[in-house]
Each structure stands twice: as C-alpha cells, then as structure tokens.
Write a protein that holds these residues in place. Structure first.
Motif, short mmCIF file in Angstrom:
data_model
loop_
_atom_site.label_atom_id
_atom_site.label_comp_id
_atom_site.label_asym_id
_atom_site.label_seq_id
_atom_site.Cartn_x
_atom_site.Cartn_y
_atom_site.Cartn_z
N PRO A 22 0.81 -1.21 0.00
CA PRO A 22 0.00 0.00 0.00
C PRO A 22 0.85 1.27 0.00
N VAL A 23 0.39 2.27 -0.77
CA VAL A 23 1.03 3.58 -0.81
C VAL A 23 -0.03 4.65 -0.54
N THR A 24 0.44 5.81 -0.05
CA THR A 24 -0.46 6.93 0.17
C THR A 24 -0.74 7.62 -1.16
N LEU A 25 -2.01 7.89 -1.43
CA LEU A 25 -2.42 8.51 -2.69
C LEU A 25 -2.35 10.04 -2.63
N GLY A 26 -2.47 10.65 -3.81
CA GLY A 26 -2.65 12.09 -3.91
C GLY A 26 -1.43 12.83 -4.41
N HIS A 27 -1.57 13.51 -5.57
CA HIS A 27 -0.44 14.27 -6.10
C HIS A 27 -0.79 15.70 -6.51
N GLU A 28 -2.06 16.11 -6.36
CA GLU A 28 -2.46 17.49 -6.67
C GLU A 28 -2.67 18.23 -5.36
N MET A 29 -1.61 18.77 -4.80
CA MET A 29 -1.72 19.25 -3.42
C MET A 29 -1.20 20.68 -3.22
N SER A 30 -1.79 21.31 -2.21
CA SER A 30 -1.31 22.59 -1.71
C SER A 30 -1.20 22.47 -0.21
N GLY A 31 -0.40 23.35 0.39
CA GLY A 31 -0.27 23.28 1.84
C GLY A 31 0.57 24.40 2.40
N VAL A 32 0.89 24.26 3.69
CA VAL A 32 1.63 25.28 4.43
C VAL A 32 2.86 24.62 5.03
N VAL A 33 4.01 25.26 4.87
CA VAL A 33 5.27 24.72 5.41
C VAL A 33 5.23 24.73 6.93
N TYR A 34 5.51 23.57 7.54
CA TYR A 34 5.58 23.50 9.00
C TYR A 34 6.99 23.25 9.51
N ALA A 35 7.89 22.80 8.67
CA ALA A 35 9.26 22.53 9.10
C ALA A 35 10.19 22.54 7.90
N LEU A 36 11.44 22.92 8.14
CA LEU A 36 12.46 22.96 7.09
C LEU A 36 13.63 22.08 7.50
#
Length: 359
Positions: free
Chosen positions: A66-80
């Motif tokens: 099993p793999v995690t799905l989803g490749h059309e994403m936006s988000g907020v940086v929480y760590a560098l």
C-alpha cells in the motif's frame, strides 16, 4: 496521522500511519487540499498502473502497495530540513510531485527530466501523498505560492501545469483555433491556458454541466454537444471551412479522438493529453492524407513557475473549476464514486485531509 492508502484495484483504506520525518534538504508540509485526479480514478478502477503492486517495489522509492495517494496538493510549510534556507515556516506552497533518479538533470534548462527512466509520481509511486495530513518533499519539488492565492485554488496548479505543458507541446500561438475534446478538469484547464494565450477555444463535451462550466468559467468561445451534432461540421462552420489548427484529446475515448482527426485542418496538430488505460486506434489514412502532426504529452517539465505566474497575475481564475470539497472519510462515496459513475455532475473535487478546510 490519517492517510488514504491504496492497496489494490478497488481497495483504498483510510488509515492511521506514522507522520513523515523531515530530513536534510526536505520540506515538511501540512496538506491543506488535495485534488482527486483522473489518474487516481484509473488506479482505483483499472490499476495498479503507476502504483507498484505489492511485493514489487519501485526502483527509486523502494515502495510498493500500500502507498499513500494524492499528487495534486497545496499546503503550508511547517518545518524545514537542514540546508533549506529559501523558504520559511508558514509559506504557502504547492508540490511538483515527481520521483526522479538523483543522477537526472532537473535544473531550470532541462526539457526532459519528466521522461527519465523509472520516473514516477509522489502519491502514486510512493514518497507519501497529498491525501494525508502531512507530507515531506525534497526542496526541488516545492514551489512557493503567493498568499493571495487561496489554498484550495492552489491545489489546481498541478493539473493546470499539465495544460501549460500540453499547449506548449502543441506550438499553438495567439490567433490559432483550438478544439478541446472533453471538459473534465484537464480539458477545462487546457482551455484556460489557451484563452490566456489568446487562442480561440472550441470545447466538445456531452455533459450539460461541464459545457455550462466551460462557458461560466469563460474558457470556451464555443461549446459543442457531440451527442447531438457533428463536431467536425460545427468546427468547419466556425472556422470558415478551414478546421481547427490544433486539437487536444482529453478524454481517452475513441470517438473523441476520431472527431479530432475529422475536425482538424490539413497540417493540424493533434495533442493527446489523456492517459489511456486501453489501446486506441488511429485511422492512419487520415493522418497521412491530412498530414496531421500527432503528439503525446505527459505531465510537465519546468512548467510550474509559468503556471504559478498565470494564477498569481490573475490571468487564470481557478475558482470556477472546484465543484466539491470533502474530507478523507468521504473519499470513496462522495469522491471516487461521483467522479467514476456520475462524472457529469462534477468537475474537480478537493479533499481536506485534516478536515480543517471544511470549517
């Protein structure tokens, strides 16, 4: 954290998994929104295709279902991660979701890294996915987006980049006439790119909702219902008998491909954008006698910066294409089932993995 995990055809499960670890050179992202892509639907209904089957790990990611799905994403940086100095926690970002070998040139002058051996996509070939609360991505594949772009709309930058690359592949310029077969997300977004480049757009689509969406979003100059009229005759009528300069096949449906051959002018360019999960047929005599230039296109290559600029500048408005927003628990019933079995009722359905976006 919670994530949508692909096990096999028809088997996607919402599970608790470990949160990813931020390592040197990577960026930790709280996923705001993730779109359900046609490729995801193909994997669910017909796959695995891009997803490595259980027991057969992908050579680059080392993962299999099993793999995690989803490749059309936006988000907020929480760590560098260590060494990442050109982003800040709190930045709004999108992901160019590639899995590519370390020895491939992915610099700004590369035009073929998306065609490299063993290429795959985050959210399909492993490396996490956007249908999870968090994801960690190598800095190369993270693109900052202005805070002025709502995060739900930013999730459409990835499929919009597909349209940008497809139009680039077509060679069409201002003043040309484009026929787009299919007003699903990719067809509509390809039409939006055409309009931004002052290309006249004709969209062929049997769904009344999607034809209406094309007009409402102002990405179609003309719409055709292929179930009630001849696409080729209507296009010739609209072009003074000449035919379309360029056609974009965005359906993976044989009659749509056939109609494009008939509607294109001699020496026209036909770009196949959709992913075909089955063999298609080409009437070679039409290709030869009309000197049609038929081209494939896959994903994008250094197209994200231009795509982001089109959105940030306001030349393309992505808001009309979002027709649904759901949480992870509704992924199958309200997401996949709708888009597979009732696709005439929706265009782009977005998922808020944490549920925060549903307010």
């Amino acid at each position: 954290m919670r994530a949508a995990r692909y096990y096999d055809r028809g088997d996607i499960r919402i599970e608790e998994i470990d949160a990813p670890v931020v390592e040197p050179g990577t960026v930790g992202i709280d996923v705001a929104w993730c779109g359900i892509c046609g490729t995801d639907l193909h994997e669910y209904a017909d796959g695995p295709i891009f997803i490595p089957p259980a027991g057969h790990p992908h050579p680059l990611s080392g993962e299999s279902a099993p793999v995690t799905l989803g490749h059309e994403m936006s988000g907020v940086v929480y760590a560098l991660g260590e060494g990442v100095t050109d982003l800040e926690v709190g930045d709004h970002v999108v992901v160019e979701p590639y899995i590519i070998a370390d020895d491939v040139d992915t610099g700004p002058d590369s035009h073929d890294y998306h065609l490299s051996h063993d290429m795959n996509f985050i959210g399909l070939g492993g490396c996490g996915g956007g249908l999870a609360e968090k994801i960690v991505v190598r800095r190369r594949w993270v693109h900052k987006v202005s805070d002025s772009v709502p995060l739900d709309q930013a999730a459409l930058i990835e499929p919009l980049s597909v349209g940008v690359h497809a139009v680039e592949r077509s060679g069409a310029t201002a003043g040309a006439v484009a026929l787009i077969a299919g007003a699903g997300p990719i067809g509509l977004l390809t039409a939006a790119v055409c309009k931004a480049r002052e290309i006249t757009t004709i969209i062929s689509e049997p769904s009344p909702l999607r034809r209406s969406k094309a007009l409402e979003a102002k990405v179609a100059d003309h719409v055709i219902d292929p179930s009630t009229e001849s696409v080729a005759e209507r296009v010739r009528e609209l072009t003074g008998g000449a035919g379309a300069d360029v056609g974009f096949e965005c359906t993976s449906v044989q009659p749509a491909l056939d109609a494009l051959f008939d509607a294109l002018k001699p020496t026209g360019v036909l770009v196949v954008v959709s992913i075909w999960g089955h063999p298609g047929a080409v009437e070679m005599q039409k290709l030869v006698l009309k000197e049609i230039d038929m081209r494939g296109t896959i994903a994008y290559v250094n197209n994200h910066p231009e795509t982001i600029e089109l959105v940030e500048s306001g030349r393309i408005d992505l808001s009309p294409f979002i027709t649904g927003r759901i949480g992870l628990d509704d992924l199958i019933d309200e997401g996949f089932d709708t888009l597979i079995n009732r696709n005439e009722t929706a265009v782009k359905i977005l998922v808020s993995p944490s549920g925060a976006g549903l307010g």
